[in-house]
Design a protein around this motif. Structure first.
Motif, PDB file in Angstrom:
ATOM      1  N   VAL A   1       3.177  -2.349  -4.163  1.00  0.00           N
ATOM      2  CA  VAL A   1       1.767  -2.155  -4.773  1.00  0.00           C
ATOM      3  C   VAL A   1       0.844  -2.371  -3.529  1.00  0.00           C
ATOM      4  N   ILE A   2       1.086  -3.476  -2.845  1.00  0.00           N
ATOM      5  CA  ILE A   2       0.114  -3.733  -1.665  1.00  0.00           C
ATOM      6  C   ILE A   2       0.348  -2.566  -0.446  1.00  0.00           C
TER       7      ILE A   2
ATOM      8  N   THR B   1      -1.691   0.224  -1.476  1.00  0.00           N
ATOM      9  CA  THR B   1      -3.239   0.093  -1.169  1.00  0.00           C
ATOM     10  C   THR B   1      -3.251   0.254   0.235  1.00  0.00           C
TER      11      THR B   1
ATOM     12  N   GLY C   1      -5.977   3.036   1.609  1.00  0.00           N
ATOM     13  CA  GLY C   1      -7.060   2.429   2.233  1.00  0.00           C
ATOM     14  C   GLY C   1      -7.191   2.904   3.576  1.00  0.00           C
TER      15      GLY C   1
ATOM     16  N   HIS D   1      -9.822  -0.302   5.432  1.00  0.00           N
ATOM     17  CA  HIS D   1      -9.115  -1.688   4.556  1.00  0.00           C
ATOM     18  C   HIS D   1      -8.470  -2.474   5.404  1.00  0.00           C
TER      19      HIS D   1
ATOM     20  N   THR E   1      -9.467  -6.406   5.985  1.00  0.00           N
ATOM     21  CA  THR E   1      -8.802  -7.502   5.144  1.00  0.00           C
ATOM     22  C   THR E   1      -8.244  -8.398   6.407  1.00  0.00           C
TER      23      THR E   1
END
Length: 523
Positions: free
Chosen positions: A287-288, A291, A295, A299, A303
């Motif tokens: 899932v990460i 992203t 992204g 992103h 982050t």
């Protein structure tokens, strides 16, 4: 009153109606051939060993490896086809392990892998092909279908060489027993006459024609103690390897127990709970990763404070290790998880299928990371090779998903190895050093930056791509360095890539060799 005996008589190779079933553990698992090696086997192995001694260039890839592979394959075929006939039909038939259709594929793959040294000059690539050829050769020899059977073939190789040597000696003894006492004298006489004729007429031809003299000098190496030692070493190693291979083909060990795909079963909860937790961990990571993949660069910078390329590099190796360990976990679960009940089979499909599918996403993430990192910093041998391995891991995972349909897949190990062999051959055809050179030439056109020390360390496979470099000084420098590091070849070491490279290098002479070496050796 006559007394019946069970002693062998003249012309009989064993006891009456033998061979009898062995009673020792080694005898039951690996009884060995009941007959000595045939005369054709002895001559074929000796001939192939001589060919290898005269052909193999130990210091480089070249034509000699391909010639040796053909000679060795021919010797093993002769040893398998031409055998000593039985004097008396045996009461107990031994399993000689007649191979399946894939044995021919593995044998062909072994020859082709060794033939890569004829058209690719990269030493690291040929080393990989040579090591892989030992695996495909073991698969061609053994009639087992599991990886454990192949591993057993490696472990039994020293014992096979020892027992095979005794087997060959019995064959030589049989040859002497069947022939007359004058056979060795006739062989020596024939050899002496042949050498004399070749020496006399060869000397006349050499003195009569300069072109023939040059060809003769290139074909016949200079005789020296080092050359004689090399001949003895290569010929001896080849004889040992072929003897072991011929013995294993004539008397393969019993590997039926090793080919079983199922082991001792564990309780359902003992495997389902830890693997289910592992699936949840993989799902969270995926899932990460999704992203990050969607992204993009912004992103990651916001982050982690890293550039996208730095972020890609930071986790690629860990993801490769994760993929490899997952394959080990999947293999263990498939072997020890119970599948007798319908619920067991459903649970096995769901858990292992989910784990394999999530690992495929991780493989995609690793390949994406490597692609980003390569676009930023350029392609290298290590990056290219690891990316190919990761792609192969992904293909194996797809095979695992297909195997989950029927749960049992004894074909999976060999098909996975075959895919890896074909991938390596495909990489050889694609010319990895040439791909690396093309990537750096393209990056130079975009950035005007180039890594001369690294490019100068590439093999002659890269020369055609480097010849397309726009900067004449860099181009001539790289070609000069590679040319000086490329030795001259005899017919044994003849290589298409080196021959092509010499022609290209001759068209681009270097005018400033001192400056060039300073640039190449600046690190």
């Amino acid at each position: 009153m006559s007394t019946a005996t069970n002693e062998p008589v003249t012309g009989q190779l064993g006891q009456l109606n033998g061979p009898w079933p062995p009673y020792t553990l080694l005898g039951r698992r690996w009884p060995g051939p009941g007959r000595p090696a045939s005369s054709a086997t002895v001559v074929a192995i000796l001939t192939a060993s001589v060919v290898a001694a005269l052909s193999v260039p130990l210091d480089r890839a070249g034509l000699g490896w391909f010639v040796t592979a053909l000679a060795g394959t021919g010797a093993l075929v002769v040893a398998r086809v031409i055998r000593v006939p039985e004097a008396i039909p045996a009461a107990v038939r031994r399993d000689t392990g007649h191979g399946s259709w894939d044995r021919f594929f593995w044998g062909t793959a072994t020859v082709v892998l060794l033939a890569t040294g004829t058209f690719r000059a990269a030493g690291w690539l040929f080393t990989l092909c040579l090591l892989t050829a030992t695996l495909t050769g073991a698969l061609a020899i053994t009639h087992g279908r599991s990886l454990r059977s192949v591993a057993m073939t490696y472990l039994l190789a020293p014992a096979a060489a020892t027992r095979g040597g005794l087997w060959i000696l019995r064959g030589v003894t049989r040859m002497r027993g069947q022939g007359s006492a004058g056979v060795p004298i006739r062989v020596l006489a024939t050899t002496a006459v042949s050498i004399a004729l070749l020496a006399v007429f060869g000397g006349l031809f050499i003195s009569a024609d300069a072109a023939f003299a040059r060809v003769f000098e290139a074909a016949i190496p200079e005789i020296s103690p080092i050359t004689i030692f090399r001949w003895a070493f290569v010929g001896g190693v080849t004889a040992v390897l072929l003897t072991a291979a011929a013995f294993l083909r004539a008397a393969p060990p019993a590997t039926g127990d090793l080919d079983r795909t199922e082991g001792r079963k564990v309780n359902r909860l003992e495997w389902a709970v830890p693997l289910s937790l592992l699936v949840l961990l993989f799902a969270a990571f995926v899932v990460i990763q999704l992203t990050v993949l969607f992204g993009g660069n912004q992103h990651v910078v916001e982050t982690d404070g890293l550039t996208y390329a730095e972020y890609a590099r930071s986790g690629f190796w860990q993801l490769c290790v994760v993929t490899a360990l997952t394959l080990v976990v999947l293999a263990g679960a498939a072997r020890w998880a119970p599948r007798t009940e319908r619920a067991d089979r459903i649970l096995l499909r769901v858990v292992l299928g989910a784990l394999a599918a999530l690992t495929l996403v991780i493989v995609a993430s690793a390949l994406h990371r490597m692609n980003v990192y390569t676009d930023t910093y350029g392609l290298t041998r290590l990056r290219l090779l690891v990316a190919c391995c990761e792609a192969w891991f992904g293909l194996v995972l797809v095979m695992v998903l297909v195997a989950g349909i029927r749960i049992r897949a004894p074909w999976l190990p060999r098909v996975a190895i075959a895919a890896g062999v074909l991938a390596l051959l495909g990489l050889s055809v694609a010319n990895p050093d040439g791909l690396i050179a093309e990537n750096h030439v393209q990056r130079y056109e975009e950035t005007q930056r180039i890594d001369l020390p690294y490019l100068s360390d590439l093999s002659p496979d890269a020369v055609p791509a480097l010849a397309g470099l726009e900067n004449e000084a860099y181009r001539s420098c790289l070609l000069m360095v590679i040319g000086e590091r490329t030795p001259e070849d005899s017919w044994r070491g003849w290589n298409l890539a080196r021959e092509t490279a010499r022609e290209v290098i001759a068209e681009h002479p270097e005018d400033s060799p001192t400056w060039c070496w300073e640039q190449v050796n600046r690190y």
